[in-house]
Design a protein around this motif. Structure first.
Motif, short mmCIF file in Angstrom:
data_model
loop_
_atom_site.label_atom_id
_atom_site.label_comp_id
_atom_site.label_asym_id
_atom_site.label_seq_id
_atom_site.Cartn_x
_atom_site.Cartn_y
_atom_site.Cartn_z
N UNK A 104 9.53 -8.84 -7.90
CA UNK A 104 8.53 -8.90 -6.84
C UNK A 104 8.22 -7.48 -6.36
N UNK A 105 6.95 -7.21 -6.09
CA UNK A 105 6.53 -5.93 -5.55
C UNK A 105 6.78 -5.94 -4.04
N UNK A 106 7.68 -5.05 -3.61
CA UNK A 106 8.04 -5.00 -2.19
C UNK A 106 7.09 -4.12 -1.41
N UNK A 107 6.80 -2.95 -1.95
CA UNK A 107 5.94 -2.02 -1.21
C UNK A 107 5.18 -1.12 -2.16
N UNK A 108 4.07 -0.61 -1.65
CA UNK A 108 3.23 0.33 -2.40
C UNK A 108 2.87 1.46 -1.45
N UNK A 109 3.26 2.66 -1.82
CA UNK A 109 3.01 3.84 -0.99
C UNK A 109 2.08 4.78 -1.74
N UNK A 110 0.96 5.15 -1.14
CA UNK A 110 -0.07 5.94 -1.81
C UNK A 110 -0.33 7.21 -0.99
N UNK A 111 -0.38 8.35 -1.68
CA UNK A 111 -0.67 9.64 -1.04
C UNK A 111 -1.74 10.38 -1.84
N UNK A 112 -2.84 10.67 -1.17
CA UNK A 112 -3.90 11.53 -1.72
C UNK A 112 -4.45 11.01 -3.04
N UNK A 113 -4.83 9.74 -3.03
CA UNK A 113 -5.47 9.12 -4.20
C UNK A 113 -6.88 8.70 -3.81
N UNK A 114 -7.89 9.29 -4.46
CA UNK A 114 -9.30 9.00 -4.20
C UNK A 114 -9.62 9.14 -2.71
N UNK A 115 -9.96 8.06 -2.03
CA UNK A 115 -10.29 8.20 -0.61
C UNK A 115 -9.14 7.73 0.28
N UNK A 116 -7.95 7.65 -0.27
CA UNK A 116 -6.76 7.29 0.52
C UNK A 116 -5.93 8.55 0.70
N UNK A 117 -5.66 8.90 1.97
CA UNK A 117 -4.78 10.05 2.19
C UNK A 117 -3.33 9.60 2.38
N UNK A 118 -3.09 8.65 3.23
CA UNK A 118 -1.74 8.13 3.46
C UNK A 118 -1.85 6.62 3.65
N UNK A 119 -1.09 5.88 2.84
CA UNK A 119 -1.15 4.42 2.98
C UNK A 119 0.17 3.83 2.53
#
Length: 556
Positions: free
Chosen positions: A1-16
């Motif tokens: 199971x996918x618990x979490x997804x952390x995204x930094x500086x991808x396309x128009x996402x800076x911190x998510x």
């Protein structure tokens, strides 16, 4: 199971940071808000092929981290172990995948803090995540995987068939290898027969070359000294020293009585000298006899010695190894002579293995036919609630080249209207129809999917009303055995989610510049009602829309 997804500086996402839960996870939002970016980011960390320009403008690098919870015995554990990554093994454990994308195009990946390749990520993704959508060519729309899907649905055991295929392949390879060996041997048959005959005729023995060489040198030396020894013997014989000494003795003896004893000692010395001379003559005669040889014998010795050395040069071996070389060549010749009988046995072995495989393959073909009929029946039952009761789904089985999984090719086909010819799913069905076909097929094919995350990207596009509600309920049913993440514009689907997030886009000012950013907001119940009401009514949310949203959400 996918618990979490952390995204930094991808396309128009800076911190998510997105924390997912079990069951049905729903992502909604306006078109263009960035829902597809989440899938792009997830695809990046899983090694999927996608767009190259993922790094946010102005950033040096982008980063995505996905955390999965692996249940005991999860298939990903084996992939990790082969890659040298530590994980919980049979007891499961946490898997952290992290991948960096640099602005210059370089990418780096880690699994539990150990560097891994994109290939390892892709291998992991096959057991972690399934993506389904209208343009899905990795899953249900790929005909190459239809046979495996039908086999999984049928639940029959392919292990015996694969074992028999392995035995058949081994028998075929053994026959081919023997045929190639005999073919190679036949090309050198003339050489082998000549070589064996040549070596057998000479029959050289280990150590013989050294013996012949010593004998030859001895005879050659004897020829050089024998003449001088013969001359010496002649000088010692009657015509030489012996004769003269005897003449001297006779002459002295004739006058010794008148010499008043002066010749007694010389005569005694001559007597002794004659004795010594006789012994010397005897020794020289013996030596001369020993040096005596037949010139033909020297010629024969040299001829054999030179023949042995010539064969050693010819076959690239030492003279003492010629007998061993003859044995080796003779063995190859014997193998050639015995080859036909061996080929007959290998042919018989192959035919026997083919017969066993064919019987098992026919048995599996029969089971596939039964499973195909059952799947077609199950699909008919699933399509009716999805307002596709007139569509016909067929699992078509045709002959294929034999292989480890049998001799059948399986293709899922559909005919959307009565009387219309069936065709491939992605060729016949429209966008909305295709979505519903894929969902129905997934419901029929999915059994226990513990540890698997299924992602449906706007699979409900083009449907609404009761059909959309049916789509939502089937997604909800799938989420009972697997984590489901759905990107949707349908309020009926969104209302059935166990977890709901809204993807939204905003313009912010940074360093004197306005930039567009996307973020994901988890929704509490009140916010869910508002979001679903917006999906029902549009920009102007009314109380009636809120009441309709409440009616859609179970338990409210």
């Amino acid at each position: 199971m996918l618990i979490s997804l952390d995204i930094r500086d991808i396309l128009i996402i800076d911190r998510l940071s997105l924390a997912l839960g079990p069951g049905l996870n729903v992502l909604t939002g306006e078109t263009g808000a960035g829902k597809s970016i989440l899938l792009d980011a997830l695809g990046m960390v899983l090694g999927w092929k996608g767009r190259a320009d993922l790094v946010r403008q102005g950033a040096e690098k982008g980063e995505v981290t996905a955390v999965f919870d692996l249940p005991p015995g999860h298939p990903a554990v084996q992939v990790l172990e082969e890659a040298g990554v530590e994980v919980g093994g049979e007891v499961g454990g946490e898997l952290i995948l992290r991948r960096l994308a640099h602005s210059d195009g370089r990418r780096q990946a880690w699994a539990n803090d150990r560097r891994v390749s994109a290939e390892v990520l892709r291998n992991l993704s096959e057991s972690l995540v399934e993506l389904h959508g209208q343009h899905d060519d990795r899953g249900l729309l790929n005909p190459r995987g239809h046979r495996a899907l039908l086999d999984a649905f049928g639940g029959y055991d392919l292990a015996p068939l694969r074992t028999f295929w392995g035995q058949r392949r081994q028998a075929a390879e053994a026959l081919e290898a023997a045929e190639q060996a005999i073919a190679r041997a036949r090309t050198e048959e003339e050489f082998l027969r000549h070589a064996v005959g040549e070596l057998d005729k000479l029959a050289p023995q280990p150590g013989e070359e050294a013996v012949l060489d010593a004998k030859r040198r001895m005879m050659q030396g004897a020829a050089r000294i024998r003449e001088d020894v013969s001359r010496a013997l002649a000088s010692l014989a009657e015509e030489g020293a012996e004769g003269r000494m005897r003449d001297a003795t006779r002459w002295l003896e004739g006058v010794s009585d008148r010499a008043e004893g002066r010749l007694d000692e010389p005569l005694a010395a001559l007597s002794r000298a004659l004795i010594e001379l006789s012994e010397a003559q005897s020794g020289v005669e013996s030596a001369l006899h020993a040096l005596d040889f037949n010139p033909a014998e020297l010629e024969a010795c040299e001829e054999r010695l030179f023949a042995i050395r010539a064969l050693a040069r010819k076959y690239g071996t030492a003279p003492d190894d010629l007998a061993r070389e003859a044995d080796s060549l003779r063995a190859r010749l014997n193998a050639l002579d015995a080859g036909e009988a061996g080929l007959a046995q290998l042919n018989a072995d192959l035919k026997a293995a083919e017969a066993v495989y064919a019987d098992e393959a026919a048995l599996i073909s029969g089971k596939r036919a039964v499973a195909a009929s059952q799947l077609d029946t199950a699909m008919a039952a699933e399509l009716a609630p999805l307002k596709m009761e007139r569509a016909v789904f067929r699992s078509v089985i045709t002959a294929a080249e034999p292989g480890p999984d049998g001799q059948d090719q399986v293709t899922f086909t559909v005919a959307t209207n009565p009387g219309a010819p069936p065709g491939a799913l992605n060729k016949i069905a429209s966008g909305g129809e295709l979505s519903r076909f894929l969902l129905a097929l997934k419901v029929c094919l999915t059994g226990g999917g513990a540890g698997l995350t299924m992602i449906f990207d706007e699979i409900d596009r083009g449907v609404g009303g009761a059909t959309a509600d049916a789509v939502g309920r089937r997604l909800q049913a799938l989420s009972e055995n697997a984590q489901v993440l759905v990107v949707t514009h349908s309020p009926q689907v969104a209302a059935l989610g166990a977890h709901h997030w809204r993807v939204q886009k905003s313009v912010v000012s940074r360093a004197g510049q306005e930039i567009t950013l996307s973020t994901v907001v988890p929704l509490a119940m009140e916010e869910r009602v508002e979001e679903i009401a917006r999906m029902l009514a549009g920009d102007r949310v009314t109380d009636a829309a809120r009441q309709a949203a409440l009616a859609l959400i179970p338990g409210t």
